[in-house]
Motif scaffolding. Structure first.
Motif, short mmCIF file in Angstrom:
data_model
loop_
_atom_site.label_atom_id
_atom_site.label_comp_id
_atom_site.label_asym_id
_atom_site.label_seq_id
_atom_site.Cartn_x
_atom_site.Cartn_y
_atom_site.Cartn_z
N CYS A 31 0.84 -1.19 0.00
CA CYS A 31 0.00 0.00 0.00
C CYS A 31 0.88 1.24 0.00
O CYS A 31 1.81 1.37 0.80
CB CYS A 31 -0.89 -0.02 1.24
SG CYS A 31 -1.84 1.49 1.44
N CYS A 34 -0.11 3.48 3.58
CA CYS A 34 0.28 3.08 4.95
C CYS A 34 1.45 2.11 4.95
O CYS A 34 1.90 1.67 6.00
CB CYS A 34 -0.92 2.49 5.69
SG CYS A 34 -1.36 0.83 5.18
N ARG A 35 1.93 1.72 3.76
CA ARG A 35 3.10 0.83 3.63
C ARG A 35 2.83 -0.60 4.07
O ARG A 35 3.76 -1.38 4.26
CB ARG A 35 4.32 1.36 4.41
CG ARG A 35 4.70 2.78 4.05
CD ARG A 35 5.79 2.77 3.00
NE ARG A 35 5.85 4.04 2.29
CZ ARG A 35 6.46 4.22 1.13
NH1 ARG A 35 7.04 3.20 0.55
NH2 ARG A 35 6.47 5.37 0.53
N HIS A 36 1.55 -0.91 4.27
CA HIS A 36 1.20 -2.29 4.62
C HIS A 36 1.57 -3.20 3.45
O HIS A 36 1.34 -2.88 2.29
CB HIS A 36 -0.30 -2.39 4.91
CG HIS A 36 -0.78 -3.79 5.14
ND1 HIS A 36 -0.60 -4.44 6.33
CD2 HIS A 36 -1.41 -4.67 4.32
CE1 HIS A 36 -1.11 -5.67 6.23
NE2 HIS A 36 -1.60 -5.83 5.03
N CYS A 64 -5.94 -2.41 0.00
CA CYS A 64 -5.14 -2.61 1.21
C CYS A 64 -6.02 -3.14 2.34
O CYS A 64 -7.07 -2.58 2.64
CB CYS A 64 -4.51 -1.27 1.63
SG CYS A 64 -3.60 -1.40 3.17
N CYS A 67 -5.74 -0.38 5.56
CA CYS A 67 -6.39 0.94 5.58
C CYS A 67 -7.49 1.09 4.53
O CYS A 67 -8.17 2.11 4.50
CB CYS A 67 -5.34 2.04 5.41
SG CYS A 67 -4.70 2.20 3.73
N ASN A 69 -7.19 1.45 1.34
CA ASN A 69 -6.79 2.22 0.16
C ASN A 69 -6.82 1.36 -1.11
O ASN A 69 -6.37 0.22 -1.12
CB ASN A 69 -5.37 2.77 0.37
CG ASN A 69 -4.80 3.36 -0.90
OD1 ASN A 69 -5.46 4.12 -1.60
ND2 ASN A 69 -3.58 3.00 -1.21
#
Ligand SMILES: [Zn+2]
Length: 87
Positions: A31, A34-36, A64, A67, A69
């Motif tokens: 993502c 949020c870098r997930h 994602c 979050c 996204n």
């Protein structure tokens, strides 16, 4: 550096299709917000979109799980299937 570029040396992200990535690699999605990072079912994706489809197009359909996204998520590599190495 993204591990995806170790799996497919010498190719830019926009040029990579599923066919370029060896079967032993576990694909994931990242993502941009949020870098997930989480694994995705590449078999299901390839059945639906075709193995020759480029990652940048299919990435538009990623959502994602952290979050919610859905914008500009990218594919990445999250690991290797060890069972392939043992057989
Ligand atoms: Zn996210």
């Amino acid at each position: 550096m993204d591990p995806l570029f170790d799996a497919v040396p010498g190719k830019a992200y926009y040029a990579i299709s599923f066919r370029d990535i060896p079967e032993t690699y576990i694909l994931g999605g990242r993502c941009i917000l949020c870098r997930h990072v989480g694994p995705v079912d590449r078999h299901r994706i390839e059945l639906r979109h075709g193995a020759g489809e480029q990652l940048r197009y299919v990435g538009r359909h990623l959502r994602c799980l952290a979050c919610g996204n859905t914008v500009r998520n990218h594919f990445t590599v999250v690991g290797c299937y060890l069972t392939r190495l043992l057989t």
